[in-house]
Design an enzyme around this catalytic site. Structure first.
Site, PDB file in Angstrom:
ATOM      1  N   CYS A  92       0.813  -1.223   0.000  1.00 56.61           N
ATOM      2  CA  CYS A  92       0.000   0.000   0.000  1.00 56.61           C
ATOM      3  C   CYS A  92       0.843   1.267   0.000  1.00 56.61           C
ATOM      4  CB  CYS A  92      -0.924   0.030   1.218  1.00 56.61           C
ATOM      5  SG  CYS A  92      -2.097  -1.321   1.288  1.00 56.61           S
ATOM      6  N   HIS A 351      -8.802   3.767  -2.809  1.00 60.84           N
ATOM      7  CA  HIS A 351      -7.463   3.305  -2.437  1.00 60.84           C
ATOM      8  C   HIS A 351      -6.937   2.334  -3.493  1.00 60.84           C
ATOM      9  CE1 HIS A 351      -4.042   1.905  -0.340  1.00 60.84           C
ATOM     10  NE2 HIS A 351      -4.613   1.103   0.556  1.00 60.84           N
ATOM     11  N   CYS A 381      -0.559   3.258   6.329  1.00 60.30           N
ATOM     12  CA  CYS A 381      -0.309   1.937   6.896  1.00 60.30           C
ATOM     13  C   CYS A 381      -0.078   0.982   5.734  1.00 60.30           C
ATOM     14  CB  CYS A 381      -1.479   1.479   7.754  1.00 60.30           C
ATOM     15  SG  CYS A 381      -2.996   1.114   6.844  1.00 60.30           S
ATOM     16  N   GLY A 383       0.062  -3.277   4.627  1.00 59.79           N
ATOM     17  CA  GLY A 383      -0.166  -4.666   4.964  1.00 59.79           C
ATOM     18  C   GLY A 383       1.133  -5.403   5.265  1.00 59.79           C
TER      19      GLY A 383
END
Length: 394
Positions: A92, A351, A381, A383
């Site tokens: 991400c 996103h 953040c 993963g």
């Protein structure tokens, strides 16, 4: 060796499309080429042959975005073949990692002019078939979706590390006592801020439409949603949980790109910069608590920049989940929540994994330029338990 100042001259992005929506017919390499070309076209004084490198983030890379999508974007955008391209993957955070990677190259003198960005088409992410361990297997074979999350997980990984992303958000909600109503209110605010920003034309100088696609703005914004509508949605990951499709980011398609330069490169563009790169940081955390990854990353980046939360003009925090965002905010009590995602966040905007970090960095740069001065942060953040942050100033 002296460290050079790094400036962001411009930043563009596509409108963000929903899964299976308006951009689902567009290949990811074409999305990437579109924002690269738009960025170059908006700076006519710049000779494209002077671009030293193109760095793109891409979280998947399993389909049409394979074979180094950054280099594909260079070629498809019609840039000189002498312009190289490299693709990076921090899931991400890939788009922001690309910006940091390019900024570091400029700061060290390895490049004078660079393009950084990110792309993802979650709609077009393929199914993949694991190669059998021996020839001619007699049994059925399993296809794995590459759209999102774990696949072909290593059995040596502890089970608590490999929970679904939504379950990780539930764990953050448990940790900080964040209830369903609080999450839904956060999501509703995201939609309202995004809709208002579009209505006021605040994205007009940043978003470049994809020709031939009828998508005038981000496709997932819901102007008419309400607390009542959000409350009707069922929990997605636990029967008695708090995380729903309404208070989480959707699956999306899109691309974003930024133009980064040193002083010499700035003169070559003939433009005033939007912002200057000040500092960055990356950190790790327990994989199941990935949502809290930005907490320490932001604190480290601000310390490197000799800035505090009270100095921030704007803060773009990726809204992977409302619970995750609220968990981070709970650990930053000195941060004024009014400066966070003032034009809406990923719950409303979307996103597209590899593109989101570049979108956030571009958003901060444009907001600082509109303010005329100040300090801003972009953070995500990630993963599998990481956090990434970038500090910009003007």
């Amino acid at each position: 060796m002296s460290i050079r100042d790094v400036y962001i001259v411009d930043a563009v992005r596509t409108p963000i499309g929903k899964f299976g929506g308006a951009l689902s017919s567009v290949r990811p390499d074409d999305l990437a080429a579109h924002v690269v070309k738009a960025l170059v076209d908006r700076t006519p004084e710049l000779d494209p042959a002077r671009i030293d490198d193109v760095v793109f983030g891409d979280a998947n890379g399993a389909g049409e975005d394979n074979r180094d999508v950054a280099r594909m974007a260079v070629l498809l955008a019609g840039l000189p073949v002498s312009v190289p391209g490299v693709t990076v993957n921090r899931l991400c955070g890939s788009g922001l990692e690309a910006v940091i990677h390019a900024a570091r190259a400029v700061a060290l003198g390895d490049a004078s002019i660079a393009i950084a960005g990110g792309v993802e088409s979650m709609s077009r992410a393929p199914w993949v078939l694991q190669k059998p361990e021996r020839a001619f297997p007699a049994g059925h074979q399993q296809l794995h979706s590459t759209t999102l999350g774990w696949r072909m997980t290593n059995p040596r990984m502890p089970a608590e590390w490999t929970v679904q992303l939504g379950e990780g958000a539930e764990l953050v909600a448990d940790k900080h006592g964040i209830g369903r109503e609080q999450q839904d209110a956060f999501a509703l605010a995201s939609h309202r801020k995004a809709a208002e920003a579009w209505a006021k034309g605040l994205y007009d100088g940043e978003v470049v439409a994809y020709e031939g696609v009828d998508l005038p703005r981000d496709e997932c914004i819901r102007d008419t949603t309400s607390m009542e509508a959000l409350a009707k949605l069922k929990p997605s990951f636990r029967p008695d949980g708090t995380v729903t499709a309404g208070n989480a980011s959707p699956l999306n398609d899109g691309a974003a790109a930024l133009l980064l330069v040193d002083e010499e490169g700035l003169r070559a563009t003939g433009r005033e910069p939007l912002a200057r790169v000040r500092a960055s940081a990356v950190t790790g955390i327990e994989p199941q608590l990935f949502g809290l990854g930005p907490v320490e990353a932001v604190q480290r980046a601000l310390a490197k920049a000799d800035r505090s939360f009270g100095d921030l003009t704007t803060f773009e925090l990726n809204e992977a989940f409302a619970a995750q965002s609220l968990g981070c905010l709970a650990e930053w009590p000195e941060l004024n929540p009014a400066v966070v995602n003032p034009r809406g966040g990923a719950i409303a905007i979307g996103h597209p994994l590899g593109a989101s970090g570049a979108r956030l960095a571009g958003a901060v740069a444009h907001q600082l330029a509109a303010a005329g001065s100040g300090t801003g942060v972009a953070a995500l953040c990630i993963g599998v338990g990481q956090g990434l942050a970038l500090v910009l100033e003007r």
